[in-house]
Design a protein around this motif. Structure first.
Motif, short mmCIF file in Angstrom:
data_model
loop_
_atom_site.label_atom_id
_atom_site.label_comp_id
_atom_site.label_asym_id
_atom_site.label_seq_id
_atom_site.Cartn_x
_atom_site.Cartn_y
_atom_site.Cartn_z
N ARG A 1 0.85 -1.19 0.00
CA ARG A 1 0.00 0.00 0.00
C ARG A 1 0.89 1.25 0.00
O ARG A 1 2.06 1.20 0.37
N PHE A 2 0.30 2.36 -0.39
CA PHE A 2 1.01 3.64 -0.46
C PHE A 2 1.70 3.93 0.87
O PHE A 2 2.89 4.26 0.91
N SER A 3 0.97 3.80 1.97
CA SER A 3 1.54 4.14 3.29
C SER A 3 2.68 3.21 3.67
O SER A 3 3.66 3.65 4.29
N ASP A 4 2.61 1.94 3.28
CA ASP A 4 3.69 1.00 3.58
C ASP A 4 4.96 1.36 2.80
O ASP A 4 6.07 1.33 3.34
N ILE A 5 4.77 1.71 1.52
CA ILE A 5 5.92 2.11 0.70
C ILE A 5 6.53 3.39 1.26
O ILE A 5 7.75 3.51 1.37
N PHE B 1 6.47 4.48 4.33
CA PHE B 1 7.16 4.18 5.58
C PHE B 1 8.51 3.52 5.31
O PHE B 1 9.52 3.89 5.90
N GLU B 2 8.53 2.53 4.40
CA GLU B 2 9.77 1.82 4.09
C GLU B 2 10.81 2.70 3.42
O GLU B 2 11.99 2.61 3.70
N THR B 3 10.36 3.54 2.49
CA THR B 3 11.31 4.33 1.70
C THR B 3 11.65 5.68 2.32
O THR B 3 12.62 6.30 1.93
N LYS B 4 10.80 6.12 3.24
CA LYS B 4 10.96 7.43 3.88
C LYS B 4 10.87 8.58 2.87
O LYS B 4 11.44 9.65 3.06
N LEU B 5 10.13 8.34 1.77
CA LEU B 5 9.89 9.40 0.78
C LEU B 5 8.68 10.20 1.20
O LEU B 5 7.73 9.66 1.76
N ASN B 6 8.69 11.50 0.90
CA ASN B 6 7.51 12.29 1.23
C ASN B 6 6.39 11.93 0.26
O ASN B 6 6.64 11.43 -0.84
N PRO B 7 5.13 12.14 0.64
CA PRO B 7 4.00 11.71 -0.17
C PRO B 7 4.00 12.27 -1.60
O PRO B 7 3.63 11.57 -2.54
#
Length: 110
Positions: A25-29, A31-37
């Motif tokens: 999911r978007f939120s999981d990615i 969290f894992e990548t630490k990229l801003n939305p």
């Protein structure tokens, strides 16, 4: 050439590394990548537009397409060749991606 341009964007490799493990999911990615939305959204749209990722049914996140699996395998092979010290983790990931590619091909043929 478009694929090379796509994978060169900031954040793309991190997103692929996250999704290669399975649908996310978007939120999981994020969290894992630490990229801003905003950046993550741009990267996901670019990967979808280029046929590397697709949205899962029922809004269950994003997953690699067959093309995405192939691209990921080639990226991992390039990393393997470029690293003098082949790490068991990279080799394991290459084998897993190769298996995913074979499964994707089999499901398309069926």
């Amino acid at each position: 050439m478009e694929i090379l341009k796509t994978i060169s964007y900031a954040g793309t490799m991190e997103v692929l590394a996250s999704v290669v493990k399975g649908p996310k999911r978007f939120s999981d990615i994020m969290f894992e990548t630490k990229l801003n939305p905003g950046i993550l959204n741009r990267v996901l749209k670019t990967l979808i537009t280029n046929g590397i990722l697709e949205k899962c049914p029922n809004d269950e996140g994003y997953k690699l397409t067959e093309k995405g699996v192939k691209v990921s395998v080639y990226i991992l092979k390039i990393l393997e060749v470029s690293n003098a010290n082949e790490t068991p983790e990279n080799l394991k990931l290459i084998k897993a991606m190769t298996l995913n590619l074979e499964q994707a091909r089999n499901s398309i043929s069926a």
